[in-house]
Motif scaffolding. Structure first.
Motif, PDB file in Angstrom:
ATOM      1  N   LEU A 197      34.576  44.701  44.654  1.00 29.37           N
ATOM      2  CA  LEU A 197      34.002  45.215  45.034  1.00 29.37           C
ATOM      3  C   LEU A 197      34.452  45.436  46.766  1.00 29.37           C
ATOM      4  CD1 LEU A 197      30.770  46.086  43.212  1.00 29.37           C
ATOM      5  CD2 LEU A 197      32.968  46.862  42.988  1.00 29.37           C
ATOM      6  N   ASN A 198      35.178  44.863  46.936  1.00 28.83           N
ATOM      7  CA  ASN A 198      35.355  44.891  48.343  1.00 28.83           C
ATOM      8  C   ASN A 198      37.025  45.024  48.771  1.00 28.83           C
ATOM      9  OD1 ASN A 198      35.673  44.418  51.065  1.00 28.83           O
ATOM     10  ND2 ASN A 198      35.910  42.163  50.448  1.00 28.83           N
ATOM     11  N   TYR A 225      32.199  46.640  37.614  1.00 30.36           N
ATOM     12  CA  TYR A 225      31.204  45.974  38.561  1.00 30.36           C
ATOM     13  C   TYR A 225      30.767  47.432  39.475  1.00 30.36           C
ATOM     14  CZ  TYR A 225      31.157  41.231  38.198  1.00 30.36           C
ATOM     15  OH  TYR A 225      31.798  40.544  37.664  1.00 30.36           O
ATOM     16  N   SER A 226      31.807  48.423  39.227  1.00 29.74           N
ATOM     17  CA  SER A 226      31.604  49.796  40.543  1.00 29.74           C
ATOM     18  C   SER A 226      30.400  50.686  39.685  1.00 29.74           C
ATOM     19  CB  SER A 226      32.403  50.145  40.638  1.00 29.74           C
ATOM     20  OG  SER A 226      32.439  51.715  41.276  1.00 29.74           O
ATOM     21  N   GLU A 227      30.810  50.673  38.343  1.00 29.95           N
ATOM     22  CA  GLU A 227      29.902  51.731  37.076  1.00 29.95           C
ATOM     23  C   GLU A 227      28.649  50.404  37.369  1.00 29.95           C
ATOM     24  OE1 GLU A 227      30.856  53.289  32.826  1.00 29.95           O
ATOM     25  OE2 GLU A 227      30.950  51.404  32.745  1.00 29.95           O
ATOM     26  N   ARG A 228      28.703  49.444  36.737  1.00 30.69           N
ATOM     27  CA  ARG A 228      27.034  48.478  37.140  1.00 30.69           C
ATOM     28  C   ARG A 228      26.691  49.195  38.301  1.00 30.69           C
ATOM     29  NH1 ARG A 228      29.159  43.259  34.313  1.00 30.69           N
ATOM     30  NH2 ARG A 228      29.763  43.762  32.028  1.00 30.69           N
ATOM     31  N   ARG A 229      27.224  48.739  39.352  1.00 30.17           N
ATOM     32  CA  ARG A 229      26.309  49.137  40.437  1.00 30.17           C
ATOM     33  C   ARG A 229      25.482  50.462  40.862  1.00 30.17           C
ATOM     34  NH1 ARG A 229      30.088  48.708  45.828  1.00 30.17           N
ATOM     35  NH2 ARG A 229      30.530  49.724  45.412  1.00 30.17           N
ATOM     36  N   GLU A 230      26.635  51.281  40.379  1.00 37.50           N
ATOM     37  CA  GLU A 230      26.251  52.427  40.319  1.00 37.50           C
ATOM     38  C   GLU A 230      24.321  52.101  39.429  1.00 37.50           C
ATOM     39  OE1 GLU A 230      26.062  55.427  41.874  1.00 37.50           O
ATOM     40  OE2 GLU A 230      27.574  53.903  42.850  1.00 37.50           O
ATOM     41  N   LEU A 231      24.915  51.892  37.928  1.00 33.93           N
ATOM     42  CA  LEU A 231      23.189  51.718  37.144  1.00 33.93           C
ATOM     43  C   LEU A 231      22.085  51.141  37.970  1.00 33.93           C
ATOM     44  CD1 LEU A 231      24.717  50.855  33.821  1.00 33.93           C
ATOM     45  CD2 LEU A 231      23.458  53.206  35.364  1.00 33.93           C
ATOM     46  N   VAL A 232      22.379  50.227  39.199  1.00 31.07           N
ATOM     47  CA  VAL A 232      21.127  49.975  39.510  1.00 31.07           C
ATOM     48  C   VAL A 232      20.953  50.028  41.193  1.00 31.07           C
ATOM     49  CG1 VAL A 232      21.115  47.445  40.921  1.00 31.07           C
ATOM     50  CG2 VAL A 232      22.796  46.958  38.947  1.00 31.07           C
ATOM     51  N   TYR A 233      21.766  50.898  41.240  1.00 32.04           N
ATOM     52  CA  TYR A 233      21.299  51.962  42.759  1.00 32.04           C
ATOM     53  C   TYR A 233      20.048  52.898  41.973  1.00 32.04           C
ATOM     54  CZ  TYR A 233      25.196  51.233  45.624  1.00 32.04           C
ATOM     55  OH  TYR A 233      25.738  50.445  46.052  1.00 32.04           O
ATOM     56  N   ARG A 234      20.669  53.581  40.429  1.00 29.60           N
ATOM     57  CA  ARG A 234      19.705  53.823  40.408  1.00 29.60           C
ATOM     58  C   ARG A 234      17.686  53.141  39.560  1.00 29.60           C
ATOM     59  NH1 ARG A 234      21.653  56.238  34.660  1.00 29.60           N
ATOM     60  NH2 ARG A 234      18.911  56.789  34.936  1.00 29.60           N
ATOM     61  N   LEU A 235      18.512  51.755  39.243  1.00 28.73           N
ATOM     62  CA  LEU A 235      17.102  51.107  38.675  1.00 28.73           C
ATOM     63  C   LEU A 235      15.878  51.187  40.774  1.00 28.73           C
ATOM     64  CD1 LEU A 235      17.004  48.366  36.782  1.00 28.73           C
ATOM     65  CD2 LEU A 235      15.899  48.330  38.901  1.00 28.73           C
ATOM     66  N   LEU A 236      17.705  50.683  41.623  1.00 31.63           N
ATOM     67  CA  LEU A 236      16.011  49.993  42.735  1.00 31.63           C
ATOM     68  C   LEU A 236      15.466  51.941  43.079  1.00 31.63           C
ATOM     69  CD1 LEU A 236      19.108  47.740  44.501  1.00 31.63           C
ATOM     70  CD2 LEU A 236      16.409  47.477  43.813  1.00 31.63           C
ATOM     71  N   ASP A 237      16.627  52.500  42.778  1.00 32.63           N
ATOM     72  CA  ASP A 237      15.341  53.893  43.543  1.00 32.63           C
ATOM     73  C   ASP A 237      14.041  54.486  42.986  1.00 32.63           C
ATOM     74  OD1 ASP A 237      17.379  54.935  45.155  1.00 32.63           O
ATOM     75  OD2 ASP A 237      18.630  56.458  43.398  1.00 32.63           O
ATOM     76  N   ASP A 278      41.397  45.231  40.431  1.00 35.26           N
ATOM     77  CA  ASP A 278      41.338  46.733  40.310  1.00 35.26           C
ATOM     78  C   ASP A 278      40.188  47.224  39.043  1.00 35.26           C
ATOM     79  OD1 ASP A 278      42.022  46.841  42.422  1.00 35.26           O
ATOM     80  OD2 ASP A 278      44.234  48.129  41.841  1.00 35.26           O
ATOM     81  N   GLN A 279      40.939  46.575  37.802  1.00 36.25           N
ATOM     82  CA  GLN A 279      39.525  46.527  36.574  1.00 36.25           C
ATOM     83  C   GLN A 279      38.792  45.948  36.764  1.00 36.25           C
ATOM     84  OE1 GLN A 279      42.557  44.735  33.851  1.00 36.25           O
ATOM     85  NE2 GLN A 279      44.512  46.560  33.308  1.00 36.25           N
ATOM     86  N   LEU A 280      38.583  44.491  36.984  1.00 37.58           N
ATOM     87  CA  LEU A 280      37.671  44.181  37.177  1.00 37.58           C
ATOM     88  C   LEU A 280      36.132  44.612  38.192  1.00 37.58           C
ATOM     89  CD1 LEU A 280      35.767  41.562  36.719  1.00 37.58           C
ATOM     90  CD2 LEU A 280      36.665  40.594  38.586  1.00 37.58           C
TER      91      LEU A 280
END
Length: 393
Positions: A213-214, A297-309, A291-293
């Protein structure tokens, strides 16, 4: 029999995750079906071409002997090409590169090579616990330096320079930083290199997360004069999904590589050649692979953001790597308390930031190494009321 362990194990406890995984195993035996979002072990496979090389090479009859302590020339040349392609760093494959059976092992190699009893090493707080363990096992003493959100998770070089550094031989740094996700920058590396040169300290940079993610992977060796004062560890565990393969590398000046090899050559007898050849293939993959990897991870991170919210945590979206580091709400005592609350009430395990040092006590860390469906299930459990029955619990 009364057999005592060596004194070098004094103060070295069992690794936190080793203990916690046993507890989670017991909870699972009770039918809890714990969702583990704690450990950064990639759940995705390596590239198919990498596996193909391993299969084809392993079937050959002449690849099963001991290998060179310095690694196959094929792998060393692949590492040199990788550093040139992605970091813009020229290294000599014959003299500046040392393949490792995992970069975690390289941490121990460095500490054992350079530390005597009474020597000190600078350790980040928060930071990877293995740094301090390796220093202690080598007979050295840890001298922590603080990383704080207020200072953007960077060392305060002025404050550190005003302390007694007379016995400090090593400084461990790690950018992108784990656990905080702080990105690397040329400016930061220039400060670190200048600090190491001024105080005659060997800078040891651990760099396994630079592609996750960098968009701007950086090596400390890209900074002018860095090779004189720095060693860099890198790994195929994260960006190539090869954690269980145990393939890493050390890159630095010829003299440093030769010094570490004196220790390493007494600890192992080389790496299975097909693994080295497959690793060379992994290092040759183009941008499409990363890019595929990172799309996953980007899609998963959005779900983690929701969990943290849902947990009312605060987080910085500029962080990179395969974890999300978040500040806990003021209503919580510390990250351990929040982690236990979620584990025992929601059957979801998240990592308390305090395992990485006292400066992590007010934080938690969530891994992105879980499939989308697993993260969605974790969200459902977190959203469920305390008295409702949880799906899968």
């Amino acid at each position: 029999m009364d057999i005592k362990v060596s004194e070098r194990l004094n103060g070295i406890g069992e690794y936190y995750f080793s203990q916690k995984l046993r507890e989670i195993e017991e909870l699972n035996k009770q039918g809890k079906k714990i969702i583990n979002l704690g450990i950064g072990s990639p759940d995705l496979p390596p590239h198919p071409d990498v596996i193909k090389v391993l299969q084809e090479e392993s079937a050959k009859s002449n690849v099963h002997a001991y290998q060179s302590y310095k690694g196959s020339p094929v792998l060393r040349n692949a590492i040199a090409a990788f550093y040139k392609t992605w970091y813009g760093v020229d290294v000599n494959a014959d003299t500046d590169v040392l393949p490792l059976i995992g970069s975690k092992e390289g941490i121990m190699h460095i500490c054992m090579t350079y530390l005597n009893n009474g020597d000190k090493a600078l350790i980040p707080n928060p930071g990877y616990p293995t740094y301090s363990s390796a220093v202690k096992l080598a007979g050295g003493t840890c001298k922590e330096y603080a990383l704080t959100g207020e200072n953007n998770w960077e060392p305060d070089f002025e404050a550190l320079g005003n302390t007694d550094l007379s016995k400090v031989k090593l400084m461990w740094i790690n950018y992108p930083e784990m656990p905080t996700g702080k990105q690397a920058s040329v400016e930061l590396f220039e400060k670190v290199v200048a600090f190491g040169r001024k105080h005659n300290i060997l800078i040891c940079h651990d760099n396994p997360y630079s592609f996750i993610l960098n968009e701007q992977p950086i090596s400390i060796l890209s900074v002018a004069g860095a090779k004189e004062v720095a060693l860099e560890l890198n790994s195929l565990s994260k960006a190539s999904n090869m954690a269980g393969w145990r393939v890493g590398m050390m890159v630095g000046a010829k003299e440093r590589i030769e010094e570490v090899l004196r220790f390493k050559s007494n600890m192992d007898s080389g790496m299975f050649l097909p693994v080295q050849l497959a690793a060379a293939k992994a290092l040759s993959l183009d941008k499409e692979w990363y890019d595929q990897l990172n799309a996953v991870y980007s899609e998963r991170r959005e779900l983690v953001y929701r969990l943290l919210d849902l947990l009312q945590c605060e987080y910085d979206k500029s962080q990179v790597g395969m974890f999300v580091w978040a500040k806990i709400p003021s209503s919580q005592k510390d990250g351990f308390a929040l982690s236990d609350e979620v584990l025992y009430n929601k059957n979801v395990f998240i990592t308390p930031g305090g395992i990485f040092g006292s400066n992590g006590n007010g934080y938690i860390r969530i891994s992105l190494c879980a499939k989308k469906e697993v993260l969605e299930e974790a969200l459902e459990r977190i959203m469920a009321s305390p008295n409702s029955s949880q799906k899968g619990a």
